[in-house]
Design an enzyme around this catalytic site. Structure first.
Site, short mmCIF file in Angstrom:
data_model
loop_
_atom_site.label_atom_id
_atom_site.label_comp_id
_atom_site.label_asym_id
_atom_site.label_seq_id
_atom_site.Cartn_x
_atom_site.Cartn_y
_atom_site.Cartn_z
N LYS A 80 -13.22 -0.71 15.79
CA LYS A 80 -11.87 -1.29 15.97
C LYS A 80 -11.43 -1.23 17.43
CE LYS A 80 -10.27 -0.94 11.32
NZ LYS A 80 -9.95 -0.08 10.23
N LYS A 96 -10.66 -4.93 18.65
CA LYS A 96 -9.26 -5.28 18.93
C LYS A 96 -8.96 -5.15 20.43
CE LYS A 96 -7.85 -4.22 14.25
NZ LYS A 96 -6.79 -4.56 13.32
N ASN A 146 0.86 -1.20 0.00
CA ASN A 146 0.00 0.00 0.00
C ASN A 146 0.89 1.24 0.00
OD1 ASN A 146 0.62 0.81 2.85
ND2 ASN A 146 -0.28 -1.21 3.22
N ASP A 185 -3.20 -10.49 12.45
CA ASP A 185 -3.56 -9.13 12.91
C ASP A 185 -2.65 -8.83 14.11
OD1 ASP A 185 -4.65 -6.88 14.15
OD2 ASP A 185 -6.61 -7.29 13.28
N ILE A 186 -1.59 -8.09 13.84
CA ILE A 186 -0.54 -7.88 14.86
C ILE A 186 -1.10 -7.20 16.11
CG2 ILE A 186 1.72 -6.82 15.28
CD1 ILE A 186 2.10 -6.90 12.16
N ALA A 244 1.62 1.14 11.66
CA ALA A 244 1.91 0.51 10.35
C ALA A 244 0.63 0.21 9.59
CB ALA A 244 2.69 -0.78 10.57
O1 PMT Z 1 2.88 6.14 6.52
P1 PMT Z 1 2.16 7.40 6.08
O2 PMT Z 1 2.31 7.64 4.60
O3 PMT Z 1 2.57 8.60 6.91
O4 PMT Z 1 0.60 7.19 6.31
C1 PMT Z 1 0.11 7.09 7.62
C2 PMT Z 1 -0.99 6.02 7.74
C3 PMT Z 1 -2.21 6.44 6.95
C4 PMT Z 1 -0.48 4.68 7.25
C5 PMT Z 1 -1.32 5.90 9.28
O5 PMT Z 1 -1.73 7.14 9.76
C6 PMT Z 1 -2.40 4.87 9.52
O6 PMT Z 1 -3.59 5.12 9.45
N1 PMT Z 1 -1.96 3.62 9.86
C7 PMT Z 1 -2.85 2.45 10.02
C8 PMT Z 1 -3.21 1.94 8.66
C9 PMT Z 1 -4.06 0.69 8.74
O7 PMT Z 1 -3.60 -0.36 8.40
O8 PMT Z 1 -5.25 0.85 9.28
P2 PMT Z 1 -6.33 -0.34 9.45
O9 PMT Z 1 -7.57 0.40 9.79
O10 PMT Z 1 -6.34 -1.22 8.28
O11 PMT Z 1 -5.78 -1.17 10.68
C10 PMT Z 1 -6.19 -0.95 12.02
C11 PMT Z 1 -5.05 -1.17 12.98
O12 PMT Z 1 -4.68 -2.55 13.01
C12 PMT Z 1 -3.78 -0.41 12.66
O13 PMT Z 1 -3.25 0.03 13.88
C13 PMT Z 1 -2.88 -1.44 12.01
O14 PMT Z 1 -1.49 -1.18 12.28
C14 PMT Z 1 -3.30 -2.70 12.71
N2 PMT Z 1 -3.18 -3.92 11.88
C15 PMT Z 1 -3.90 -4.07 10.75
C16 PMT Z 1 -3.80 -5.24 10.03
C17 PMT Z 1 -2.91 -6.25 10.48
N3 PMT Z 1 -2.77 -7.37 9.80
N4 PMT Z 1 -2.21 -6.07 11.59
C18 PMT Z 1 -2.32 -4.93 12.31
O15 PMT Z 1 -1.67 -4.78 13.34
#
Ligand code: PMT
Length: 440
Positions: A352, A356, A225, A321-322, A290
């Site tokens: 979330k 989570k 991404n 899902d970390i 991340a």
């Molecule tokens: O890196 P930049 O260009 O500065 O952009 C910043 C950002 C948009 C990446 C950042 O601000 C952000 O929103 N990060 C989380 C992105 C994301 O994966 O969001 P999500 O809604 O899909 O996930 C929810 C949470 O679960 C996040 O904390 C993610 O790290 C975590 N996760 C998701 C999937 C996975 N397999 N493991 C996880 O730990």
């Protein structure tokens, strides 16, 4: 005891690091010491700070704007109602841009106007429109400084949280000796640097995940991404500034990690979770910034897949899902997740938070919905909405560095209350081993 030269160079290297990459708005007001502000700009630039200068009309009587333009590398802003400047970087943009505002020299008149909350020139309007720390370096005749009116204004400003740097004592331009000289540039910069060292996380260990992950399709292709790592690196840097020991676990990004932290590079979601688990012992706060890929190919080809078929199908499976797994394994670890959404930001973020089981979610718009907040992915600015069990907060559009500092302050406050509550619970219930903090 450190010899004086050595002490000065220690002071010098400490502020050089803290001011690196910071956005400093320097206000110059009408005082004979205005010429000394040129040296302040030069030293700020040497420390790696980005400097914008705003001069009052009085200041231009002493030094020309050209001097500051040449030293800062940017045009000097002077007028409140300047159509050209307002179309580019007007007073609201400047107020938002700055990480901190230093007025050096600050004349008696400027202190009085600031104490009254006046906004009839550019510099006072910026100070009023900004929510960043303000620092004043007063410089004036000794009698003016001692005057009850000036002292009252100073007390008013200090009570509002304005930092006073000086004035210094010594011989003055008017020939008198007394208190009223502008502080020496290195003392000013050291004082300013203190603003970036809150200490709210001292003694804590913070782990931050940042950037994207790459999930291999074959030997040369992957799913990923647009995450640049800017938000996660800013969060890690802000945690360092807050006094924490920081472990940054980063996916593949083109950024240099901040100083004074341990950076561990990974590629895939599996590597990220393995690395997190290896280093989680002793961590107090886990912040998942991340953008972890949610799916990965079930089987990655070992060589380069040849272009033969008209269509091919890729079978995907979920990645670990970390965040959810870390929280499930270590319920006593304070966990913060991010939520990146293209619609229904609040609803998905709150979902979330519950699903989570984490202590806080920092939600941001991404994609077309994020045009007003800077775009989140890859951009330098962002905006966040924070949600926790019994509260929420809005962090409006700002640079990712500034947002990260605000986020860290909020996390520090919440974590303190949360750990206190856990300690109180401990007095009543004995938790099983799996419920303990990692390494504790
Ligand atoms: O890196 P930049 O260009 O500065 O952009 C910043 C950002 C948009 C990446 C950042 O601000 C952000 O929103 N990060 C989380 C992105 C994301 O994966 O969001 P999500 O809604 O899909 O996930 C929810 C949470 O679960 C996040 O904390 C993610 O790290 C975590 N996760 C998701 C999937 C996975 N397999 N493991 C996880 O730990």
């Amino acid at each position: 005891m450190c010899p004086r030269g050595q002490q000065q160079s220690l002071l010098h290297s400490a502020y050089m690091e803290r001011l690196f990459n910071k956005r400093i708005l320097l206000g110059v007001t009408g005082s004979i010491a205005a010429y000394k502000a040129a040296e302040v700009v030069r030293r700020l630039r040497d420390a790696g700070a980005d400097v914008r200068v705003v001069m009052t009309r009085g200041a231009t009587e002493f030094v020309t704007p050209m001097t500051f333009q040449a030293l800062s590398g940017h045009p000097v802003n002077q007028e409140l109602l300047d159509t050209e400047a307002e179309a580019g970087m007007g007073h609201i943009e400047l107020a938002r841009w700055a990480d901190t505002i230093l007025v050096a020299p600050a004349s008696a008149d400027f202190l009085a106007r600031l104490a009254q909350g006046r906004a009839d020139d550019l510099l006072s309007a910026i100070c009023l429109a900004s929510d960043v720390p303000l620092a004043m370096a007063p410089a004036m005749n000794g009698q003016m400084w001692q005057n009850a009116a000036t002292q009252q204004n100073v007390r008013t400003l200090v009570a509002r949280g304005v930092l006073m740097l000086g004035p210094d004592a010594g011989e003055q331009a008017c020939g008198e000796t007394g208190v009223g000289r502008l502080q020496a540039p290195e003392i000013l910069l050291a004082g300013l640097a203190e603003l970036f060292q809150s200490g709210v996380l001292s003694g804590k260990t913070v782990m931050v995940t940042a950037g994207p992950t790459r999930e291999a399709i074959d030997a040369v292709r992957y799913l990923s991404n647009h995450s640049s790592g800017k938000m996660g690196f800013s969060v890690a840097q802000a945690a360092v500034e807050a006094g924490a020991r920081v472990i940054l676990v980063s996916g593949p990004v083109a950024m240099t990690p901040p100083d004074h932290l341990q950076c561990l590079s990974v590629v895939s979601a599996q590597e990220m979770i393995d690395t997190v688990l290896t280093h989680i012992h002793g961590v107090d706060i886990f912040i998942a910034t991340a953008a972890v890929a949610d799916y990965r190919p079930v089987k990655a080809a070992t060589g380069k897949t040849k272009k033969k078929a008209e269509r091919i199908q890729l079978e995907l499976e979920p990645t670990p899902d970390i965040l959810a797994e870390i929280k499930a394994r270590f319920p006593r670890l304070f966990c913060v997740g991010f939520a990146a959404e293209t619609e229904a930001l609040d609803e998905y973020a709150q979902d979330k938070l519950l699903r989570k089981g984490v202590e806080m979610i920092a939600a941001n718009w991404v994609g077309p919905a994020a045009t007003e907040t800077g775009g989140a992915f890859g951009s330098d600015s962002n905006a966040l909405r924070l949600f926790w069990k019994d509260g929420s907060a809005e962090l409006p559009v700002a640079s990712k560095q500034k947002l990260a500092r605000q986020l860290i302050l909020q996390i520090a406050q919440l974590e303190e209350m949360w750990s206190q509550r856990s300690l109180d619970d401990d007095k009543v219930v004995t938790l099983p081993d799996s419920g303990r903090r990692p390494g504790r």
